[in-house]
Motif scaffolding. Structure first.
Motif, PDB file in Angstrom:
ATOM      1  N   MET A   1       0.820  -1.214   0.000  1.00 55.39           N
ATOM      2  CA  MET A   1       0.000   0.000   0.000  1.00 55.39           C
ATOM      3  C   MET A   1       0.855   1.265   0.000  1.00 55.39           C
ATOM      4  O   MET A   1       0.472   2.269  -0.596  1.00 55.39           O
ATOM      5  N   TRP A   2       1.981   1.245   0.682  1.00 56.15           N
ATOM      6  CA  TRP A   2       2.848   2.417   0.773  1.00 56.15           C
ATOM      7  C   TRP A   2       3.885   2.453  -0.342  1.00 56.15           C
ATOM      8  O   TRP A   2       4.786   3.285  -0.328  1.00 56.15           O
ATOM      9  N   GLY A   3       3.759   1.531  -1.320  1.00 56.91           N
ATOM     10  CA  GLY A   3       4.618   1.553  -2.489  1.00 56.91           C
ATOM     11  C   GLY A   3       6.014   0.999  -2.293  1.00 56.91           C
ATOM     12  O   GLY A   3       6.880   1.176  -3.143  1.00 56.91           O
ATOM     13  N   ARG A   4       6.282   0.333  -1.191  1.00 55.58           N
ATOM     14  CA  ARG A   4       7.607  -0.243  -0.943  1.00 55.58           C
ATOM     15  C   ARG A   4       7.784  -1.565  -1.687  1.00 55.58           C
ATOM     16  O   ARG A   4       8.897  -1.980  -1.965  1.00 55.58           O
TER      17      ARG A   4
ATOM     18  N   ASP B   1       0.536  -4.658  -8.410  1.00 57.22           N
ATOM     19  CA  ASP B   1      -0.756  -4.115  -8.808  1.00 57.22           C
ATOM     20  C   ASP B   1      -1.832  -5.034  -8.231  1.00 57.22           C
ATOM     21  O   ASP B   1      -2.129  -6.089  -8.788  1.00 57.22           O
ATOM     22  N   ALA B   2      -2.351  -4.669  -7.090  1.00 62.92           N
ATOM     23  CA  ALA B   2      -3.304  -5.519  -6.380  1.00 62.92           C
ATOM     24  C   ALA B   2      -4.409  -4.651  -5.786  1.00 62.92           C
ATOM     25  O   ALA B   2      -4.272  -4.147  -4.668  1.00 62.92           O
ATOM     26  N   PRO B   3      -5.523  -4.483  -6.517  1.00 67.24           N
ATOM     27  CA  PRO B   3      -6.603  -3.646  -5.987  1.00 67.24           C
ATOM     28  C   PRO B   3      -7.244  -4.228  -4.722  1.00 67.24           C
ATOM     29  O   PRO B   3      -7.895  -3.518  -3.981  1.00 67.24           O
ATOM     30  N   TRP B   4      -6.997  -5.480  -4.445  1.00 64.90           N
ATOM     31  CA  TRP B   4      -7.569  -6.148  -3.278  1.00 64.90           C
ATOM     32  C   TRP B   4      -6.710  -5.975  -2.022  1.00 64.90           C
ATOM     33  O   TRP B   4      -7.065  -6.443  -0.949  1.00 64.90           O
ATOM     34  N   ILE B   5      -5.574  -5.293  -2.136  1.00 62.44           N
ATOM     35  CA  ILE B   5      -4.637  -5.224  -1.014  1.00 62.44           C
ATOM     36  C   ILE B   5      -5.192  -4.418   0.165  1.00 62.44           C
ATOM     37  O   ILE B   5      -4.958  -4.758   1.321  1.00 62.44           O
ATOM     38  N   GLY B   6      -5.945  -3.347  -0.114  1.00 64.01           N
ATOM     39  CA  GLY B   6      -6.534  -2.549   0.972  1.00 64.01           C
ATOM     40  C   GLY B   6      -7.504  -3.365   1.812  1.00 64.01           C
ATOM     41  O   GLY B   6      -7.376  -3.409   3.048  1.00 64.01           O
TER      42      GLY B   6
ATOM     43  N   ALA C   1       3.374   8.923  10.266  1.00 61.37           N
ATOM     44  CA  ALA C   1       2.638   8.566  11.480  1.00 61.37           C
ATOM     45  C   ALA C   1       2.031   7.163  11.421  1.00 61.37           C
ATOM     46  O   ALA C   1       2.245   6.344  12.320  1.00 61.37           O
ATOM     47  N   LEU C   2       1.250   6.870  10.392  1.00 61.99           N
ATOM     48  CA  LEU C   2       0.603   5.549  10.327  1.00 61.99           C
ATOM     49  C   LEU C   2       1.609   4.415  10.163  1.00 61.99           C
ATOM     50  O   LEU C   2       1.473   3.388  10.844  1.00 61.99           O
ATOM     51  N   PRO C   3       2.632   4.557   9.292  1.00 63.59           N
ATOM     52  CA  PRO C   3       3.615   3.473   9.227  1.00 63.59           C
ATOM     53  C   PRO C   3       4.344   3.241  10.556  1.00 63.59           C
ATOM     54  O   PRO C   3       4.616   2.100  10.922  1.00 63.59           O
TER      55      PRO C   3
END
Length: 186
Positions: free
Chosen positions: A79-82, A86-91, A155-157
């Motif tokens: 989610m943070w691009g690390r 391409d996975a729309p289901w990741i969230g 903050a969130l990470p």
């Protein structure tokens, strides 16, 4: 949240947005520790349905929560691009694995606090007690911070990383100890 949203909030204000979640998280952590210390331990809290005993139940539920926390870590990195994926289901995977991990910890924490209380007699148990209180405090802070817009990008990470680290420490001081000392039993 993207960099544009973060930059629209003045730096001092973005840090101030963290104060309430951190204060509530701190109060929860301290409150659990105080309750665990002053509460008269009952020795019994949750029936270990399907398990040989409460230690086995707690070890397996914590192992499940730890495995889901690994899913949390990997999905957060995507989610943070690390991790490029391409996975729309990741969230949804991240949200539901977090919910499931948290739910697995609830009977464990209830048993620990109600049946045993916070204990400080050995380094392993003291570390475990403190990490348990810290985990719930940082988890509460993260959940309170999630809907806030304008937080610093780190903050969130950081809160998620602290929750992951605390849960890892809990697993190491409980489940791994149980499996290597008592054995792998249900």
């Amino acid at each position: 949240m993207n960099d544009t949203q973060v930059s629209q909030v003045p730096r001092g204000r973005s840090l101030a947005l963290l104060l309430a979640p951190l204060a509530v998280g701190g109060l929860i952590a301290v409150g659990l520790g105080v309750y665990g210390r002053v509460h008269l331990a009952t020795g019994y809290a949750v029936g270990p349905a399907g398990f040989s005993g409460p230690l086995a139940m707690k070890s397996w539920l914590t192992t499940g929560a730890f495995l889901l926390a690994l899913v949390q870590l990997l999905s957060a990195l995507v989610m943070w691009g690390r991790i490029k994926l391409d996975a729309p289901w990741i969230g949804p995977l991240h949200r539901w694995s977090g919910r499931a991990a948290f739910l697995l910890t609830v009977p464990v924490a209830f048993h620990c606090l109600y049946a045993l209380g916070a204990q400080f007699d050995t380094p392993r148990v003291m570390t475990h007690s403190l990490l348990g209180c810290f985990f719930y405090g940082v988890f509460a802070a993260k959940m309170m911070a999630l809907p806030r817009r304008g937080l610093p990008g780190w903050a969130l990470p950081v809160l998620g990383g602290l929750a992951f680290t605390a849960l890892t420490g809990l697993w190491l001081t409980s489940s791994l100890w149980f499996f290597t000392t008592i054995g792998v039993t249900l």
